[in-house]
Design a protein around this motif. Structure first.
Motif, PDB file in Angstrom:
ATOM      1  N   ARG A 214       0.917  -1.083   0.068  1.00 42.98           N
ATOM      2  CA  ARG A 214       0.048  -0.123  -0.071  1.00 42.98           C
ATOM      3  C   ARG A 214       0.772   1.258  -0.055  1.00 42.98           C
ATOM      4  NH1 ARG A 214      -1.881  -1.503   5.601  1.00 42.98           N
ATOM      5  NH2 ARG A 214      -4.066  -1.841   4.425  1.00 42.98           N
ATOM      6  N   TYR A 215       2.067   1.097   0.363  1.00 37.17           N
ATOM      7  CA  TYR A 215       3.008   2.024   0.161  1.00 37.17           C
ATOM      8  C   TYR A 215       3.981   2.301  -0.828  1.00 37.17           C
ATOM      9  CZ  TYR A 215       1.254   2.833   5.060  1.00 37.17           C
ATOM     10  OH  TYR A 215       0.583   3.050   6.065  1.00 37.17           O
ATOM     11  N   GLY A 216       3.613   1.595  -1.998  1.00 38.63           N
ATOM     12  CA  GLY A 216       4.447   1.440  -3.341  1.00 38.63           C
ATOM     13  C   GLY A 216       5.359   0.384  -3.235  1.00 38.63           C
TER      14      GLY A 216
ATOM     15  N   ALA B 218       7.895  12.668   4.605  1.00 41.75           N
ATOM     16  CA  ALA B 218       6.607  12.182   4.311  1.00 41.75           C
ATOM     17  C   ALA B 218       5.939  11.461   5.376  1.00 41.75           C
ATOM     18  CB  ALA B 218       6.588  11.123   3.120  1.00 41.75           C
ATOM     19  N   SER B 219       4.963  11.073   5.371  1.00 45.50           N
ATOM     20  CA  SER B 219       4.044  10.536   6.622  1.00 45.50           C
ATOM     21  C   SER B 219       3.461   9.213   6.271  1.00 45.50           C
ATOM     22  CB  SER B 219       2.993  11.495   7.158  1.00 45.50           C
ATOM     23  OG  SER B 219       3.151  12.706   7.382  1.00 45.50           O
ATOM     24  N   TYR B 220       3.493   8.370   7.194  1.00 46.40           N
ATOM     25  CA  TYR B 220       2.950   6.743   7.042  1.00 46.40           C
ATOM     26  C   TYR B 220       2.274   6.590   8.190  1.00 46.40           C
ATOM     27  CZ  TYR B 220       6.038   6.334   2.908  1.00 46.40           C
ATOM     28  OH  TYR B 220       6.722   6.724   1.925  1.00 46.40           O
TER      29      TYR B 220
ATOM     30  N   TYR C 267     -11.317   2.952   7.823  1.00 51.97           N
ATOM     31  CA  TYR C 267     -11.527   4.259   7.267  1.00 51.97           C
ATOM     32  C   TYR C 267     -10.300   5.055   6.971  1.00 51.97           C
ATOM     33  CZ  TYR C 267     -15.432   3.242  10.202  1.00 51.97           C
ATOM     34  OH  TYR C 267     -16.816   2.928  10.893  1.00 51.97           O
ATOM     35  N   LEU C 268      -9.035   4.359   7.320  1.00 51.96           N
ATOM     36  CA  LEU C 268      -7.724   5.305   7.004  1.00 51.96           C
ATOM     37  C   LEU C 268      -6.646   4.938   6.144  1.00 51.96           C
ATOM     38  CD1 LEU C 268      -7.309   6.109  10.835  1.00 51.96           C
ATOM     39  CD2 LEU C 268      -8.395   7.636   9.252  1.00 51.96           C
ATOM     40  N   ALA C 269      -6.879   3.067   6.001  1.00 58.54           N
ATOM     41  CA  ALA C 269      -5.728   2.663   5.070  1.00 58.54           C
ATOM     42  C   ALA C 269      -5.671   3.426   3.596  1.00 58.54           C
ATOM     43  CB  ALA C 269      -5.738   1.171   5.118  1.00 58.54           C
ATOM     44  N   PRO C 270      -4.554   3.663   3.173  1.00 61.13           N
ATOM     45  CA  PRO C 270      -4.335   4.030   1.764  1.00 61.13           C
ATOM     46  C   PRO C 270      -4.656   2.798   1.039  1.00 61.13           C
ATOM     47  CG  PRO C 270      -2.300   4.228   3.002  1.00 61.13           C
ATOM     48  CD  PRO C 270      -3.230   3.673   4.048  1.00 61.13           C
ATOM     49  N   ASN C 271      -5.429   2.975  -0.097  1.00 55.24           N
ATOM     50  CA  ASN C 271      -5.881   1.934  -1.238  1.00 55.24           C
ATOM     51  C   ASN C 271      -4.573   1.299  -1.650  1.00 55.24           C
ATOM     52  OD1 ASN C 271      -6.984   0.405  -3.065  1.00 55.24           O
ATOM     53  ND2 ASN C 271      -8.288   2.023  -4.030  1.00 55.24           N
ATOM     54  N   SER C 272      -4.860  -0.144  -1.424  1.00 59.15           N
ATOM     55  CA  SER C 272      -3.271  -0.803  -1.823  1.00 59.15           C
ATOM     56  C   SER C 272      -3.308  -0.936  -3.255  1.00 59.15           C
ATOM     57  CB  SER C 272      -3.385  -2.171  -1.172  1.00 59.15           C
ATOM     58  OG  SER C 272      -4.563  -3.043  -1.338  1.00 59.15           O
ATOM     59  N   ASP C 273      -4.512  -0.814  -4.164  1.00 58.33           N
ATOM     60  CA  ASP C 273      -4.450  -0.863  -5.391  1.00 58.33           C
ATOM     61  C   ASP C 273      -3.646   0.335  -5.999  1.00 58.33           C
ATOM     62  OD1 ASP C 273      -7.873  -2.130  -5.375  1.00 58.33           O
ATOM     63  OD2 ASP C 273      -6.008  -3.244  -5.190  1.00 58.33           O
ATOM     64  N   ASP C 274      -3.426   1.369  -5.262  1.00 61.64           N
ATOM     65  CA  ASP C 274      -2.522   2.420  -5.861  1.00 61.64           C
ATOM     66  C   ASP C 274      -1.257   1.996  -5.920  1.00 61.64           C
ATOM     67  OD1 ASP C 274      -4.894   3.918  -5.325  1.00 61.64           O
ATOM     68  OD2 ASP C 274      -4.135   5.172  -3.546  1.00 61.64           O
TER      69      ASP C 274
END
Ligand code: NI
Length: 182
Positions: free
Chosen positions: A72-74, A97-99, A174-181
Motif C-alpha cells: 500500500r506504500y508502493g 513524508a508521513s505513513y 477508514y484510514l488505510a491507503p488503497n493498496s491498489d494504488d
C-alpha cells in the motif's frame, strides 16, 4: 533459541538509550543467542522489524525483515532478515513524508508519523563487517522507527495530534491507503 517476550509501551525498558555493542561482545556465544532469539521472536510475533530494547536487552542491535514487492506504500525493497549493529542514520535530503506506523510494543494501534524520506544507514552486520545502504520512501521510515527504539523513542513520540492515532481495525476500515494504488 527462544521466543522472547516483547515488552510494551509503559515498560521502562523501552525508554532506555541502548549501549553500543563492543567487538568482543559481538564475538560471544551470548550475543549469538541474542540474535537467534530476536529472529525467533520476530518470526513468532510477525512484523518487519525488532530492536533488542523491545525484548528488554539494552544493546544497539536491530533486526529488519522487509518482504519487499508491491504494498500500500508502493514498491518496497526486499531486505531478508538482516541485523544492523551500532547503526547510524544520516538524512540525505530534507523531504519528508508521513505513513501510518505500527509497533509490536504498541499492539493494536497505528499512528501517522512524518519522517525524512531519503536516508543512509551505516552499521555493522552480525559478522562485524561494515555495511552501508541508502533507503527512500517507506523503507526509510522503517529504519528510523527501528533505530528510534535504540534511543528509547517510540513512534508515538512523533505524533503531532491525537487524531493521528487509531486502532488497527478502524485504521483498516477508514484510514488505510488503497493498496491498489501500488
Ligand atoms: Ni517498533
Amino acid at each position: 533459541m527462544a521466543v522472547r517476550k516483547i515488552i510494551r509501551m509503559g515498560h521502562p525498558g523501552l525508554r532506555v538509550v541502548a549501549e553500543p555493542v563492543p567487538l568482543e561482545v559481538m564475538e560471544s556465544d551470548e550475543f549469538e543467542r541474542l540474535l537467534d532469539d530476536m529472529l525467533d521472536t520476530l518470526e513468532d510475533y510477525g512484523g518487519i522489524g525488532l530492536a533488542a530494547t523491545q525484548i528488554d536487552e539494552p544493546l544497539r542491535v536491530a533486526l529488519i525483515d522487509l518482504p519487499g514487492g508491491p504494498s500500500r506504500y508502493g514498491e518496497l525493497p526486499r531486505i531478508p532478515a538482516t541485523f544492523f549493529v551500532n547503526p547510524e542514520i544520516s538524512v540525505l535530503e530534507g523531504d519528508s513524508a508521513s505513513y501510518w506506523e505500527g509497533c509490536l510494543s504498541v499492539p493494536g494501534l497505528r499512528g501517522y508519523v512524518e519522517r525524512p524520506q531519503h536516508i543512509k544507514v551505516d552499521a555493522l552486520n552480525q559478522a562485524g563487517e561494515a555495511i552501508s545502504y541508502e533507503f527512500k520512501g517507506f523503507a526509510a521510515t522503517v529504519f528510523q522507527h527501528e533505530f528510534d527504539h535504540l534511543d528509547g523513542r517510540l513512534y508515538v513520540d512523533h505524533i503531532q495530534t491525537p487524531g493521528h492515532l487509531a486502532f488497527d481495525e478502524e485504521f483498516e476500515r477508514y484510514l488505510a491507503p488503497n493498496s491498489d494504488d501500488g
